[in-house]
Design a protein around this motif. Structure first.
Motif, short mmCIF file in Angstrom:
data_model
loop_
_atom_site.label_atom_id
_atom_site.label_comp_id
_atom_site.label_asym_id
_atom_site.label_seq_id
_atom_site.Cartn_x
_atom_site.Cartn_y
_atom_site.Cartn_z
N VAL A 31 0.83 -1.21 0.00
CA VAL A 31 0.00 0.00 0.00
C VAL A 31 0.87 1.25 0.00
O VAL A 31 0.55 2.23 -0.69
CB VAL A 31 -0.98 -0.02 1.19
CG1 VAL A 31 -1.68 1.31 1.35
CG2 VAL A 31 -1.99 -1.13 1.00
N GLN A 32 1.96 1.24 0.72
CA GLN A 32 2.86 2.39 0.70
C GLN A 32 3.47 2.57 -0.68
O GLN A 32 3.61 3.69 -1.17
CB GLN A 32 3.95 2.24 1.76
CG GLN A 32 3.43 2.45 3.16
CD GLN A 32 4.47 2.16 4.22
OE1 GLN A 32 5.49 1.53 3.96
NE2 GLN A 32 4.21 2.61 5.44
N TRP A 33 3.83 1.48 -1.33
CA TRP A 33 4.36 1.56 -2.69
C TRP A 33 3.30 2.11 -3.63
O TRP A 33 3.59 2.97 -4.47
CB TRP A 33 4.81 0.18 -3.16
CG TRP A 33 5.24 0.17 -4.59
CD1 TRP A 33 6.44 0.55 -5.09
CD2 TRP A 33 4.45 -0.23 -5.71
NE1 TRP A 33 6.45 0.41 -6.45
CE2 TRP A 33 5.23 -0.07 -6.86
CE3 TRP A 33 3.15 -0.71 -5.85
CZ2 TRP A 33 4.76 -0.37 -8.13
CZ3 TRP A 33 2.68 -1.00 -7.12
CH2 TRP A 33 3.49 -0.83 -8.24
N LEU A 34 2.08 1.63 -3.47
CA LEU A 34 0.99 2.10 -4.32
C LEU A 34 0.74 3.59 -4.12
O LEU A 34 0.53 4.32 -5.09
CB LEU A 34 -0.28 1.31 -4.03
CG LEU A 34 -1.50 1.61 -4.87
CD1 LEU A 34 -1.25 1.24 -6.32
CD2 LEU A 34 -2.71 0.87 -4.34
N SER A 35 0.79 4.05 -2.89
CA SER A 35 0.53 5.47 -2.64
C SER A 35 1.65 6.35 -3.17
O SER A 35 1.41 7.49 -3.56
CB SER A 35 0.28 5.72 -1.16
OG SER A 35 1.43 5.45 -0.41
N THR A 36 2.88 5.84 -3.21
CA THR A 36 3.97 6.64 -3.78
C THR A 36 3.97 6.59 -5.30
O THR A 36 4.37 7.55 -5.95
CB THR A 36 5.34 6.18 -3.27
OG1 THR A 36 5.54 4.81 -3.62
CG2 THR A 36 5.46 6.37 -1.78
N MET A 37 3.53 5.47 -5.86
CA MET A 37 3.53 5.33 -7.32
C MET A 37 2.34 6.01 -7.97
O MET A 37 2.37 6.30 -9.16
CB MET A 37 3.53 3.85 -7.71
CG MET A 37 4.79 3.11 -7.32
SD MET A 37 6.27 3.80 -8.04
CE MET A 37 6.03 3.42 -9.75
#
Length: 123
Positions: A75-81
């Motif tokens: 989820v953190q990766w998704l929010s940064t991407m």
């Protein structure tokens, strides 16, 4: 038999329309939540979720911790991407409805072919 065919088609189209509407709403909500950062805060709360006492004898704590860490990282990766995820709503939601139209058309064509076939069989 032809009436049953068209009733089944109507039921399938109603279910398919409901599914498409729910999917479009869910996609719009999810993308706007990702863009506003609400998903990452929810994921952090989920990452801190303790294992209930009644479940702990059957679940490996290390497995749950790994799953929580993976969920949080994803989820953190998704929010940064996807910082501009709300702009994706402008084309993903219409894409859902285009897919709905294509599948609906295919269902109607299949029903027309079945209707024609039933008419030929009854002669």
């Amino acid at each position: 038999m032809k009436i049953v065919l068209w009733v089944v088609l109507a039921a399938l189209l109603a279910l398919w329309t409901g599914f498409a509407a729910m999917s479009a709403g869910l996609v719009a909500w999810l993308l706007s939540s990702v863009a506003e950062g609400q998903i990452s805060s929810a994921a952090q709360a989920l990452g801190q979720w303790p294992i209930p006492a009644w479940l702990s004898p059957w679940v490996d704590r290390a497995l749950v911790a790994d799953m929580q860490a993976t969920w949080l990282a994803a989820v953190q990766w998704l929010s940064t991407m996807m910082p501009s995820a709300s702009s994706l709503t402008g084309w993903i939601v219409p894409l859902v409805w285009v897919l709905w139209g294509v599948v609906s058309l295919a269902l109607v064509v299949a029903a027309l072919v079945a209707h024609w076939f039933l008419a030929r069989m009854s002669r």
